[in-house]
Design an enzyme around this catalytic site. Sequence first.
Site, PDB file in Angstrom:
ATOM      1  N   LYS A 164      42.817  19.917 -20.314  1.00  0.00           N
ATOM      2  CA  LYS A 164      42.101  20.852 -19.421  1.00  0.00           C
ATOM      3  C   LYS A 164      41.207  20.066 -18.463  1.00  0.00           C
ATOM      4  O   LYS A 164      41.196  20.315 -17.259  1.00  0.00           O
ATOM      5  CB  LYS A 164      41.273  21.807 -20.284  1.00  0.00           C
ATOM      6  N   TYR A 174      51.691  22.277 -43.021  1.00  0.00           N
ATOM      7  CA  TYR A 174      52.439  21.766 -41.860  1.00  0.00           C
ATOM      8  C   TYR A 174      52.963  22.930 -41.025  1.00  0.00           C
ATOM      9  O   TYR A 174      52.737  22.997 -39.810  1.00  0.00           O
ATOM     10  CB  TYR A 174      53.580  20.894 -42.372  1.00  0.00           C
TER      11      TYR A 174
HETATM   12  P1  NAD Z   1      55.542   9.929 -38.188  1.00  0.00           P
HETATM   13  O1  NAD Z   1      54.794  10.261 -39.422  1.00  0.00           O
HETATM   14  O2  NAD Z   1      56.428   8.745 -38.168  1.00  0.00           O
HETATM   15  O3  NAD Z   1      54.540   9.783 -36.948  1.00  0.00           O
HETATM   16  C1  NAD Z   1      53.338  10.503 -36.847  1.00  0.00           C
HETATM   17  C2  NAD Z   1      52.283   9.583 -36.229  1.00  0.00           C
HETATM   18  O4  NAD Z   1      51.048  10.306 -36.087  1.00  0.00           O
HETATM   19  C3  NAD Z   1      51.984   8.384 -37.113  1.00  0.00           C
HETATM   20  O5  NAD Z   1      51.941   7.207 -36.340  1.00  0.00           O
HETATM   21  C4  NAD Z   1      50.615   8.710 -37.706  1.00  0.00           C
HETATM   22  O6  NAD Z   1      49.888   7.549 -38.064  1.00  0.00           O
HETATM   23  C5  NAD Z   1      49.991   9.498 -36.587  1.00  0.00           C
HETATM   24  N1  NAD Z   1      48.924  10.392 -37.033  1.00  0.00           N
HETATM   25  C6  NAD Z   1      48.951  11.284 -38.058  1.00  0.00           C
HETATM   26  N2  NAD Z   1      47.771  11.913 -38.154  1.00  0.00           N
HETATM   27  C7  NAD Z   1      46.979  11.424 -37.166  1.00  0.00           C
HETATM   28  C8  NAD Z   1      45.651  11.674 -36.762  1.00  0.00           C
HETATM   29  N3  NAD Z   1      44.864  12.563 -37.395  1.00  0.00           N
HETATM   30  N4  NAD Z   1      45.135  10.974 -35.716  1.00  0.00           N
HETATM   31  C9  NAD Z   1      45.903  10.048 -35.070  1.00  0.00           C
HETATM   32  N5  NAD Z   1      47.166   9.776 -35.417  1.00  0.00           N
HETATM   33  C10 NAD Z   1      47.700  10.455 -36.458  1.00  0.00           C
HETATM   34  O7  NAD Z   1      56.363  11.236 -37.803  1.00  0.00           O
HETATM   35  P2  NAD Z   1      57.466  11.462 -36.679  1.00  0.00           P
HETATM   36  O8  NAD Z   1      58.747  11.758 -37.339  1.00  0.00           O
HETATM   37  O9  NAD Z   1      57.392  10.383 -35.679  1.00  0.00           O
HETATM   38  O10 NAD Z   1      56.936  12.820 -36.024  1.00  0.00           O
HETATM   39  C11 NAD Z   1      56.256  12.835 -34.781  1.00  0.00           C
HETATM   40  C12 NAD Z   1      55.988  14.268 -34.361  1.00  0.00           C
HETATM   41  O11 NAD Z   1      57.227  14.966 -34.216  1.00  0.00           O
HETATM   42  C13 NAD Z   1      55.127  15.055 -35.350  1.00  0.00           C
HETATM   43  O12 NAD Z   1      54.246  15.896 -34.636  1.00  0.00           O
HETATM   44  C14 NAD Z   1      56.141  15.900 -36.096  1.00  0.00           C
HETATM   45  O13 NAD Z   1      55.585  17.093 -36.574  1.00  0.00           O
HETATM   46  C15 NAD Z   1      57.182  16.157 -35.009  1.00  0.00           C
HETATM   47  N6  NAD Z   1      58.514  16.418 -35.596  1.00  0.00           N
HETATM   48  C16 NAD Z   1      59.278  15.411 -36.107  1.00  0.00           C
HETATM   49  C17 NAD Z   1      60.496  15.714 -36.693  1.00  0.00           C
HETATM   50  C18 NAD Z   1      61.389  14.630 -37.247  1.00  0.00           C
HETATM   51  O14 NAD Z   1      62.444  14.960 -37.802  1.00  0.00           O
HETATM   52  N7  NAD Z   1      61.066  13.364 -37.134  1.00  0.00           N
HETATM   53  C19 NAD Z   1      60.939  17.036 -36.761  1.00  0.00           C
HETATM   54  C20 NAD Z   1      60.111  18.041 -36.250  1.00  0.00           C
HETATM   55  C21 NAD Z   1      58.916  17.727 -35.663  1.00  0.00           C
END
Ligand code: NAD
Length: 443
Positions: free
Chosen positions: A223, A263
Amino acid sequence: MTTPQSPSKPRRINTSPIRALDKDGNEITTVGFNRFGFDSEVPIDVLRSLYLRSHYVVSASVATSPQTLEDEAQEFQHAKFSQGHEVYQSKSIYHPETRSISYTTLSRFPPVKLLAPSKRKRVLVTGGAGFVGSHLVDRLMLLGHEVTVLDNFFTGSKTTVSHWVGHPNFELVRHDIVEPFMIECDQIYHLACPASPPHYQFNAVKTIKTSFMGTLNMLGLAKRTKARFLISSTSEVYGDPEVHPQTEEYWGHVNPIGPRACYDEGKRVAETLTYGFQRQDGVDVRVARIFNTYGPRMNPYDGRVVSNFIVQALNGEDMTVYGDGKQTRSFQYIHDLIDGLIALMNSDETRPVNIGNSDEFSIGEFAELVRETVEKVQAEEGTKPARRVQIVYKPMPTDDPQKRRPDTTRAFESLRWKPRWTVRMGLEEMVRYYKAKMAEGSL
Ligand code: NAD
Ligand code: UDP
């Protein structure tokens, strides 16, 4: 052609480049596209040189000792991925005798596009050190944008983006998004949130805080800066769906108090916040509902099905199918997701968009496919073990959705996006990635 074998040169191993064919049987040489005024195309070989090759070499003392055929096979396998990009790899040295590592830094970074200032975006990627985030960062960096990664390294790791540390266009910031953060930027990809069920259930309250307070902070930033904001939502907003395949119009079927609720409900309220900021404050928002995605750099121990099955099969352990294995999922390869996220960010589509592959598998069938793929790669490298790994059945986790498949009509109509990678092609690449990690001793 067959040539006599010497102990140091296992010539019978095929070192020709790895080829990937898309769903139509055409070779994949680039990913991305030039659409919506944003060119996201990069050669696949350049990307592979960032994630597929081993980052370590073994110490000289070991290198001079006689190598096993397995060692040689690994070495030649790695050579396949260099494709002229080895100059951009750091050659840190692993000493197996002492289980220690001497790090070196890159002398040169991979070339990035030189963009006119009007084309160069300042992009913030929250969760940029995670699985999806790190691939997005690679792509945005190669395209010549300025990228800042914000991550608390809960599930991500510095190693996923360490090859960019020190680059003038890159910044890595350790920060928990539950706290506010100030920066000037043009686009925000808001990805920070643990994604694997064991990780997000590890501290459920923290997961909800990340989804709500983290998203609130990032929307506040959007924003103030007038940055365009994209949130990575999930197919989990549909819960255990009563509609199949799932369209974006479906409101979902979520248990608000079960173990997955932190989640699922976290992402649902994050979407609510996102559209609240759009309506009230005119924030320019994009919502990607991501379906199961897999690929290199997925944490091998994060408990998700693809990483579990591949690591189990490579280690010769039983592959664990939960329940009767009849529940279904649809798996997309990471490069398709990154194409979809970039297309959505730069398009005019402000409604939620499903991004996923509609090839649906029962988990039982999928276990068979992973086992076959691992065996194929092992056979090619001459490392196939005599004993076949077994598929075993374990109890079903609570609230595990029974079926999931995206309807991606909207993504096609609005973004002209559709997945290109077959599940099998992506799996082969991921198996090779984990094999390389095993060879360098980091898995
Ligand atoms: P991942 O766990 O590998 O990556 C998540 C990242 O966010 C990590 O680097 C973690 O350290 C960071 N993180 C978590 N909490 C945090 C916080 N409070 N502050 C700062 N950083 C934080 O997961 P991913 O598979 O790379 O998923 C990435 C995004 O995509 C997520 O939002 C997830 O919900 C979404 N997503 C992924 C999938 C999949 O199949 N991989 C499916 C649906 C949605
Ligand atoms: N699963 C499995 N074995 C494993 C890990 C997961 O059978 O070792 C199942 C899990 O019960 C679910 C599916 O595979 O039905 C996908 O699980 P994952 O955790 O990858 O993602 P989800 O889609 O459930 O968030």
